[in-house]
Design a protein around this motif. Structure first.
Motif, PDB file in Angstrom:
ATOM      1  N   TYR A  26      49.723   0.761  -9.895  1.00 39.96           N
ATOM      2  CA  TYR A  26      49.206  -0.394 -10.626  1.00 39.96           C
ATOM      3  C   TYR A  26      47.943  -0.910  -9.937  1.00 39.96           C
ATOM      4  CZ  TYR A  26      51.312  -3.277  -6.911  1.00 39.96           C
ATOM      5  OH  TYR A  26      51.638  -3.828  -5.700  1.00 39.96           O
ATOM      6  N   GLY A  27      47.276  -1.840 -10.630  1.00 43.39           N
ATOM      7  CA  GLY A  27      46.093  -2.465 -10.044  1.00 43.39           C
ATOM      8  C   GLY A  27      44.787  -1.760 -10.370  1.00 43.39           C
ATOM      9  N   HIS A  28      44.726  -1.028 -11.484  1.00 38.70           N
ATOM     10  CA  HIS A  28      43.544  -0.243 -11.831  1.00 38.70           C
ATOM     11  C   HIS A  28      42.447  -1.056 -12.505  1.00 38.70           C
ATOM     12  CE1 HIS A  28      46.651   2.770 -11.166  1.00 38.70           C
ATOM     13  NE2 HIS A  28      45.717   3.688 -11.071  1.00 38.70           N
ATOM     14  N   GLY A  29      42.709  -2.333 -12.776  1.00 40.46           N
ATOM     15  CA  GLY A  29      41.676  -3.190 -13.357  1.00 40.46           C
ATOM     16  C   GLY A  29      41.152  -2.651 -14.672  1.00 40.46           C
ATOM     17  N   GLY A  30      39.833  -2.536 -14.778  1.00 38.82           N
ATOM     18  CA  GLY A  30      39.216  -2.034 -16.006  1.00 38.82           C
ATOM     19  C   GLY A  30      39.040  -0.534 -16.034  1.00 38.82           C
ATOM     20  N   ALA A  31      39.665   0.187 -15.095  1.00 42.12           N
ATOM     21  CA  ALA A  31      39.478   1.638 -15.002  1.00 42.12           C
ATOM     22  C   ALA A  31      40.769   2.418 -15.232  1.00 42.12           C
ATOM     23  CB  ALA A  31      38.895   2.000 -13.631  1.00 42.12           C
ATOM     24  N   GLY A  32      41.729   1.829 -15.930  1.00 44.57           N
ATOM     25  CA  GLY A  32      42.991   2.517 -16.161  1.00 44.57           C
ATOM     26  C   GLY A  32      42.831   3.838 -16.876  1.00 44.57           C
ATOM     27  N   MET A  33      42.059   3.842 -17.976  1.00 52.51           N
ATOM     28  CA  MET A  33      41.833   5.093 -18.697  1.00 52.51           C
ATOM     29  C   MET A  33      41.075   6.078 -17.829  1.00 52.51           C
ATOM     30  SD  MET A  33      38.965   6.573 -20.229  1.00 52.51           S
ATOM     31  CE  MET A  33      38.625   7.852 -21.421  1.00 52.51           C
ATOM     32  N   THR A  34      40.126   5.596 -17.043  1.00 53.59           N
ATOM     33  CA  THR A  34      39.267   6.467 -16.235  1.00 53.59           C
ATOM     34  C   THR A  34      40.029   7.154 -15.113  1.00 53.59           C
ATOM     35  OG1 THR A  34      37.370   5.073 -16.743  1.00 53.59           O
ATOM     36  CG2 THR A  34      37.185   6.480 -14.798  1.00 53.59           C
ATOM     37  N   LEU A  35      41.102   6.546 -14.639  1.00 50.52           N
ATOM     38  CA  LEU A  35      41.820   7.059 -13.478  1.00 50.52           C
ATOM     39  C   LEU A  35      43.240   7.527 -13.803  1.00 50.52           C
ATOM     40  CD1 LEU A  35      40.809   4.258 -10.929  1.00 50.52           C
ATOM     41  CD2 LEU A  35      39.654   6.438 -11.335  1.00 50.52           C
ATOM     42  N   CYS A  36      43.653   7.458 -15.075  1.00 50.79           N
ATOM     43  CA  CYS A  36      45.068   7.602 -15.402  1.00 50.79           C
ATOM     44  C   CYS A  36      45.645   8.969 -15.068  1.00 50.79           C
ATOM     45  CB  CYS A  36      45.324   7.241 -16.853  1.00 50.79           C
ATOM     46  SG  CYS A  36      44.509   8.293 -18.083  1.00 50.79           S
TER      47      CYS A  36
END
Length: 316
Positions: free
Chosen positions: A287-297
């Motif tokens: 958790y804690g991906h901020g606005g980059a969830g899709m980018t790092l998923c």
């Protein structure tokens, strides 16, 4: 008993569950609602590590995710596109951005003021309203279970599985007592697509972006830390439209087809992806991906699967 319970049904939880299932774990996903009601569904969902600091493993997550979505696009997975993207910088930077090696073919171009440099690359774009249900269906077809269930304590899941993946986003602040978790409000406006096929992102503050999808264009953005308001604000909408039309004049007069606001699950210190021993079992945090969830998923999912399947955790 199941091998793993993934708590959280957004993009981080579903991709983690898929990678675990691919590695042979028996997986159940607990989520209080369908994926279309998660913050992931509100996201503009264009590959770019927004306001994410460099770490070697974060770069690895970004690269793995970029490659996975490119494969999805080639395979015509529903909701996945690749768009030529223009990043318009204002800060005078001359070196290679830390994320550039993950984007496979970044070009640098001169540009007139007020910008100082244009960066061009191809970026995966995901229409989450289509992709998330597809991913859930693929997960179930692969043998996982998806259960509508809200949890107040992660121990509820540890009663039923020896390993729990904590992909609860903003709720993780309460569920595992992490004071570094905080919301960042984002508001988007969706307009009918007048024929735009190139994404544009302006580095200003607030940043401005124009992301064309198959039928509409997602316009933003905002970055409002510690703001819990999920109702769209008319003044913010008007400001977004003004900035985006100034950036891409072809948008002038495009009818509004929707607007949403969501809370990005940010964390001071960056994403938390690690295993932690609890009295009743093991919790693997994601958790804690901020606005980059899709980018790092997908890269995060790879690491979660490796942590869960480590010999010390003995997935059965």
């Amino acid at each position: 008993m199941v091998d793993v319970i993934v708590v959280g049904g957004g993009i981080i939880g579903l991709t983690a569950a898929m990678r675990l299932r691919e590695r042979g774990a028996e997986v159940t996903v607990w989520a209080p609602s369908g994926p279309e009601q998660t913050v992931s569904a509100v996201a503009a969902a264009v590959w770019y590590p927004t306001r994410t600091l460099f770490e070697p493993r974060v770069l690895a997550w970004a690269a793995a995710t970029y490659d996975q979505f490119r494969r999805h696009a080639f395979a015509r997975v529903p909701g996945v596109l690749v768009r030529e993207t223009r990043n318009l910088e204002r800060d005078g930077a001359a070196g290679e951005p830390w994320w550039a090696p993950a984007a496979r073919g970044v070009r640098y171009l001169p540009i007139d003021p007020p910008w100082t440099r244009e960066i061009r690359f191809q970026a995966p774009l995901v229409e989450m309203g289509t992709y998330l249900p597809w991913l859930r269906e693929r997960l179930v077809a692969a043998g996982a279970r998806v259960v509508r269930r809200r949890v107040d304590r992660l121990e509820e899941a540890l009663v039923e599985a020896p390993v729990v993946v904590n992909a609860t986003g903003l709720a993780a602040g309460t569920l595992c007592g992490d004071p570094d978790v905080f919301p960042v409000r984002g508001q988007i406006v969706r307009v009918a697509n007048p024929g735009i096929i190139v994404s544009v992102r302006d580095q200003g503050d607030p940043g401005t972006y124009v992301h064309p999808r198959s039928r509409d264009v997602v316009l933003g953005g905002t970055w409002q830390a510690n703001n819990w308001n999920t109702a769209p604000d008319p003044a913010t909408r008007d400001a977004i439209l003004e900035r985006c039309v100034a950036l891409v004049p072809e948008l002038a007069g495009a009818p509004i087809v929707g607007e949403e606001a969501g809370l990005r699950p940010a964390r001071r210190g960056g994403p938390r992806v690690e295993a932690e021993k609890w009295p009743a079992g093991t919790v693997v945090h994601a958790y804690g991906h901020g606005g980059a969830g899709m980018t790092l998923c997908w890269g995060t999912a790879d690491e979660v699967a490796s942590l869960v399947c480590d010999e010390s955790l003995t997935v059965r």
